[in-house]
Design an enzyme around this catalytic site. Structure first.
Site, mmCIF file in Angstrom:
data_model
loop_
_atom_site.group_PDB
_atom_site.id
_atom_site.type_symbol
_atom_site.label_atom_id
_atom_site.label_comp_id
_atom_site.label_asym_id
_atom_site.label_seq_id
_atom_site.Cartn_x
_atom_site.Cartn_y
_atom_site.Cartn_z
ATOM 1 N N ALA A 1 1.277 -1.065 -0.474
ATOM 2 C CA ALA A 1 0.527 0.307 0.226
ATOM 3 C C ALA A 1 0.527 1.572 -0.399
ATOM 4 O O ALA A 1 2.075 1.025 0.544
ATOM 5 C CB ALA A 1 -0.789 0.064 1.561
ATOM 6 N N GLY B 1 0.634 -5.897 0.875
ATOM 7 C CA GLY B 1 0.123 -5.843 -0.115
ATOM 8 C C GLY B 1 0.401 -6.346 -1.889
ATOM 9 O O GLY B 1 -0.282 -6.713 -2.945
ATOM 10 N N GLU C 1 0.401 -10.050 -1.391
ATOM 11 C CA GLU C 1 -1.472 -10.547 -1.363
ATOM 12 C C GLU C 1 -1.379 -10.302 -3.248
ATOM 13 O O GLU C 1 -1.847 -11.303 -3.127
ATOM 14 C CB GLU C 1 -1.499 -9.771 -0.562
ATOM 15 N N GLU D 1 2.805 -6.092 7.710
ATOM 16 C CA GLU D 1 1.934 -5.086 8.252
ATOM 17 C C GLU D 1 1.124 -4.751 9.837
ATOM 18 O O GLU D 1 1.322 -3.705 10.056
ATOM 19 C CB GLU D 1 0.611 -5.515 7.654
#
Length: 264
Positions: free
Chosen positions: A70, A115, A118, A138
């Site tokens: 992110a 992310g 992910e 995270e």
């Protein structure tokens, strides 16, 4: 080879029946901003409806990173209300990749963190080169994986190993990542994209109806007991057993020729 751009930061290249979904925000090491998330959502919607694309390969245009996760600089400027409003769009980027109906292959080099990892985990197969560094860090910045990591990682490596990796927030380099099953294929440095595209081309030579049905059975059967999983498989088999692809495949085998898949 044709290209189509979705917003400023996402590009789709066509290699025959293989579509390459390129993360293209090199100045930010492909950090996923709201604008980039929107572009991923739009590109995935177009690919989902594209019957010509048999396999999708997720790649990066940055030399040293797949995706660093992110965009924390953007997140830092958001109010709580803005963060809440941005959540569906952010989540949609990850589910967009996860829910593509055709097989997906991630080509990972350099950093694939948070992310970014992910997005790779949302693919069916991860090809990584020796420079890859993956992880879900995270909790080190006060949040948790929110792009599917807490659900996708244990499905790959088991609950205890996923817990160790997520709770420690540690980064895992390529050799260990391959050993632990965080990535599926380890290739020479700089060869992740080429090897992923080659693997995708081999996949794309097969029945598009069969590929999508096999993916559906694999995905829907995860987490079910054996009997329920076999029912999922049977439903997927029935969806292809009377298809044009099945008829062509059997005919081509008997006639000793390459099949010409009708894709239906």
């Amino acid at each position: 080879m044709s290209e189509e751009r979705y917003g400023e930061f996402v590009l789709v290249r066509r290699h025959g029946q293989v579509a390459e979904l390129v993360l293209d925000r090199p100045k930010a090491m492909n950090a996923v901003s709201a604008e980039m998330a929107r572009s991923i959502v739009t590109a995935c919607a177009a690919l989902r409806a594209d019957r010509e694309a048999r396999v999708v390969v997720l790649t990066s245009s940055h030399e040293r990173a797949f995706c660093v996760g992110a965009d924390l600089k953007e997140r830092n400027s958001m109010t709580d209300a803005e963060l809440v409003r941005a959540r569906p769009l952010s989540r949609g980027a990850y589910t967009g990749v996860l829910e593509l109906p055709m097989p997906t292959v991630a080509a990972v080099h350099g950093y694939a963190l948070g992310g970014g990892f992910e997005l790779a985990l949302s693919c069916d197969v991860i090809v990584a080169d020796g420079t890859a560094v993956v992880g879900l860090p995270e909790v080190s910045v006060g949040v948790i994986p929110g792009g599917g990591g807490t659900q996708l990682l244990p499905r790959r490596v088991g609950a205890a190993r996923a817990a160790e990796l997520i709770f420690s927030a540690r980064r895992v380099e390529a050799p260990e990542a391959h050993e632990l099953g965080l990535v599926d294929r380890l290739v020479a440095d700089g060869r992740d994209r080429e090897e992923a595209l080659a693997l995708a081309a081999r996949m794309a030579a097969n029945s598009p109806v069969g590929l999508r049905a096999a993916k559906r059975a694999l995905r829907l059967g995860q987490g079910l007991d054996l009997r329920a999983g076999l029912e999922v498989e049977d439903a997927a088999w029935r969806s292809v057993a009377f298809s044009g692809d099945r008829a062509e495949g059997v005919a081509a085998f008997n006639e000793k020729r390459s099949p010409q898949w009708p894709g239906e």
